[in-house]
Design an enzyme around this catalytic site. Structure first.
Site, PDB file in Angstrom:
ATOM      1  N   SER A 141       0.855  -1.193   0.000  1.00  0.00           N
ATOM      2  CA  SER A 141       0.000   0.000   0.000  1.00  0.00           C
ATOM      3  C   SER A 141       0.883   1.232   0.000  1.00  0.00           C
ATOM      4  O   SER A 141       1.963   1.237   0.606  1.00  0.00           O
ATOM      5  CB  SER A 141      -0.894   0.026   1.244  1.00  0.00           C
ATOM      6  OG  SER A 141      -1.509   1.300   1.361  1.00  0.00           O
ATOM      7  N   TYR A 154      -1.678  -1.282  10.126  1.00  0.00           N
ATOM      8  CA  TYR A 154      -1.885  -1.684   8.720  1.00  0.00           C
ATOM      9  C   TYR A 154      -0.626  -1.409   7.894  1.00  0.00           C
ATOM     10  O   TYR A 154      -0.144  -2.281   7.162  1.00  0.00           O
ATOM     11  CB  TYR A 154      -3.089  -0.919   8.164  1.00  0.00           C
ATOM     12  CG  TYR A 154      -3.354  -1.143   6.694  1.00  0.00           C
ATOM     13  CD1 TYR A 154      -3.956  -2.312   6.235  1.00  0.00           C
ATOM     14  CD2 TYR A 154      -3.014  -0.167   5.744  1.00  0.00           C
ATOM     15  CE1 TYR A 154      -4.212  -2.511   4.879  1.00  0.00           C
ATOM     16  CE2 TYR A 154      -3.265  -0.360   4.395  1.00  0.00           C
ATOM     17  CZ  TYR A 154      -3.864  -1.525   3.968  1.00  0.00           C
ATOM     18  OH  TYR A 154      -4.110  -1.714   2.626  1.00  0.00           O
TER      19      TYR A 154
HETATM   20  P1  NAP Z   1     -11.702  -5.682  -0.282  1.00  0.00           P
HETATM   21  O1  NAP Z   1     -12.552  -5.060  -1.332  1.00  0.00           O
HETATM   22  O2  NAP Z   1     -12.072  -5.548   1.150  1.00  0.00           O
HETATM   23  O3  NAP Z   1     -11.506  -7.237  -0.638  1.00  0.00           O
HETATM   24  C1  NAP Z   1     -10.709  -8.023   0.183  1.00  0.00           C
HETATM   25  C2  NAP Z   1     -10.635  -9.424  -0.365  1.00  0.00           C
HETATM   26  O4  NAP Z   1      -9.769 -10.175   0.505  1.00  0.00           O
HETATM   27  C3  NAP Z   1     -11.963 -10.137  -0.391  1.00  0.00           C
HETATM   28  O5  NAP Z   1     -12.043 -10.912  -1.554  1.00  0.00           O
HETATM   29  C4  NAP Z   1     -11.900 -11.028   0.848  1.00  0.00           C
HETATM   30  O6  NAP Z   1     -12.631 -12.212   0.681  1.00  0.00           O
HETATM   31  C5  NAP Z   1     -10.436 -11.351   0.898  1.00  0.00           C
HETATM   32  N1  NAP Z   1      -9.982 -11.787   2.217  1.00  0.00           N
HETATM   33  C6  NAP Z   1     -10.030 -11.122   3.397  1.00  0.00           C
HETATM   34  N2  NAP Z   1      -9.530 -11.862   4.381  1.00  0.00           N
HETATM   35  C7  NAP Z   1      -9.135 -13.031   3.815  1.00  0.00           C
HETATM   36  C8  NAP Z   1      -8.541 -14.205   4.301  1.00  0.00           C
HETATM   37  N3  NAP Z   1      -8.239 -14.348   5.609  1.00  0.00           N
HETATM   38  N4  NAP Z   1      -8.271 -15.213   3.455  1.00  0.00           N
HETATM   39  C9  NAP Z   1      -8.574 -15.097   2.140  1.00  0.00           C
HETATM   40  N5  NAP Z   1      -9.147 -13.998   1.613  1.00  0.00           N
HETATM   41  C10 NAP Z   1      -9.425 -12.991   2.447  1.00  0.00           C
HETATM   42  O7  NAP Z   1     -10.197  -5.120  -0.377  1.00  0.00           O
HETATM   43  P2  NAP Z   1      -9.398  -4.420  -1.595  1.00  0.00           P
HETATM   44  O8  NAP Z   1      -9.498  -2.954  -1.436  1.00  0.00           O
HETATM   45  O9  NAP Z   1      -9.760  -5.053  -2.884  1.00  0.00           O
HETATM   46  O10 NAP Z   1      -7.902  -4.786  -1.174  1.00  0.00           O
HETATM   47  C11 NAP Z   1      -7.130  -5.772  -1.833  1.00  0.00           C
HETATM   48  C12 NAP Z   1      -5.672  -5.589  -1.415  1.00  0.00           C
HETATM   49  O11 NAP Z   1      -5.205  -4.302  -1.823  1.00  0.00           O
HETATM   50  C13 NAP Z   1      -5.449  -5.668   0.109  1.00  0.00           C
HETATM   51  O12 NAP Z   1      -4.241  -6.347   0.365  1.00  0.00           O
HETATM   52  C14 NAP Z   1      -5.327  -4.209   0.502  1.00  0.00           C
HETATM   53  O13 NAP Z   1      -4.579  -4.052   1.677  1.00  0.00           O
HETATM   54  C15 NAP Z   1      -4.632  -3.644  -0.707  1.00  0.00           C
HETATM   55  N6  NAP Z   1      -4.817  -2.189  -0.876  1.00  0.00           N
HETATM   56  C16 NAP Z   1      -6.050  -1.655  -1.033  1.00  0.00           C
HETATM   57  C17 NAP Z   1      -6.201  -0.269  -1.171  1.00  0.00           C
HETATM   58  C18 NAP Z   1      -7.533   0.390  -1.330  1.00  0.00           C
HETATM   59  O14 NAP Z   1      -7.596   1.631  -1.244  1.00  0.00           O
HETATM   60  N7  NAP Z   1      -8.598  -0.325  -1.594  1.00  0.00           N
HETATM   61  C19 NAP Z   1      -5.056   0.552  -1.146  1.00  0.00           C
HETATM   62  C20 NAP Z   1      -3.809  -0.043  -0.967  1.00  0.00           C
HETATM   63  C21 NAP Z   1      -3.697  -1.409  -0.843  1.00  0.00           C
HETATM   64  P3  NAP Z   1     -13.882 -12.606   1.635  1.00  0.00           P
HETATM   65  O15 NAP Z   1     -14.935 -11.582   1.386  1.00  0.00           O
HETATM   66  O16 NAP Z   1     -14.230 -13.968   1.203  1.00  0.00           O
HETATM   67  O17 NAP Z   1     -13.327 -12.528   3.045  1.00  0.00           O
END
Ligand code: NAP
Length: 246
Positions: A141, A154
């Protein structure tokens, strides 16, 4: 299109958000995609159906990435089904925000278990099993660089992911497997949007010179570059995909 038609990619946390966009994009690029999820089986199965309807190949795979046994079984199943694994996208993650003074043990433990140990669990399997020419892409991130208040735990988990990215790059010397990280900025998914006031979201959307939030597809494009033929010479890097916020 279909440049990687014999290759197999595991995308963790692919039921929603960035992971779902990555799974869809890699499938469109010709990868067979293992759509990992923890609890969202309906979403994961709907995504697999959508990928198949578009002519791609995918299977859903339930595994909590924080559970080493479940991760090993997912790798076993992918190898048994498709003969091998070429790409790992470590995307599963959670975000819980509080000042360090206000962070309780559960906030710390859950983020370390999923964001840090979860990535360790999959990297350990991938390091042993990825085929020659493989690619590992970890989701970090941009808050590692921005260090905003309330992101302490985080950001620490993501800094750990970046450290493991660099170490594993060297440990895989001679294997022709690249290891990189993508560090998104604010991206319009539930992880970012949930619990934030609209004014906070609007401010963060304006913070990057490109003056909008990232879209899951923006991040998927960067992952696809690293996973595909044009990314072959990129190794040991952290690519901040964030519209220029830092
Ligand atoms: P999101 O929309 O909340 O989706 C998270 C995904 O992770 C879901 O598919 C969830 O599946 C899965 N997940 C959560 N806990 C899990 C576990 N223990 N085992 C397997 N799967 C799990 O999040 P996102 O924004 O797409 O984020 C994806 C990645 O990008 C993360 O690593 C996040 O830290 C990173 N990121 C995001 C942002 C942002 O602004 N969105 C910025 C920087 C980095 P279930 O629903 O089945 O639990």
């Amino acid at each position: 299109m279909n440049q990687d038609s014999n290759k197999v990619a595991i995308v963790t946390g692919a039921s929603r958000g960035i992971g779902a966009a990555v799974a869809e994009r890699l499938a469109a690029d010709g990868f067979t995609v293992v759509v990992n999820y923890a609890g969202s089986s309906t979403e994961a199965e709907a995504l697999v159906t959508k990928i198949e309807a578009a002519g791609g190949k995918a299977i859903p795979a339930q595994a909590d990435v924080s559970d080493p046994g479940a991760v090993a079984r997912m790798f076993d199943a992918a190898q048994a089904a498709f003969g091998g694994i070429d790409v790992l996208v470590n995307n599963a993650g959670i975000m819980k925000l509080a000042s360090l003074a206000e962070s309780d043990d559960a906030l710390f433990d859950s983020q370390v278990a999923i964001n840090l140990k979860g990535v360790f669990n999959t990297l350990r399997e991938a390091a042993k099993r990825l085929r020659e020419g493989g690619r590992i892409i970890n989701l970090s991130s941009s808050v590692v660089g921005l260090t905003p208040v309330t992101y302490g735990v985080y950001a620490a988990t993501k800094a750990g992911v970046e450290a493991m990215t660099h170490v594993l790059t060297k440990e895989l010397r001679g294997r022709n497997v690249t290891v990189n990280a993508i560090a998104p900025g604010p991206t319009a998914t539930a992880l970012f949007l949930d619990g934030k006031a609209q004014a906070v979201i609007d401010n963060l959307a304006k913070a990057a010179p490109l003056e909008r939030l990232g879209r899951p597809e923006d991040i998927a494009g960067a992952v696809a570059f690293l996973a595909g033929p044009d990314g072959a010479w990129i190794n040991g890097q952290v690519l901040r995909a964030n519209g220029g916020i830092i």
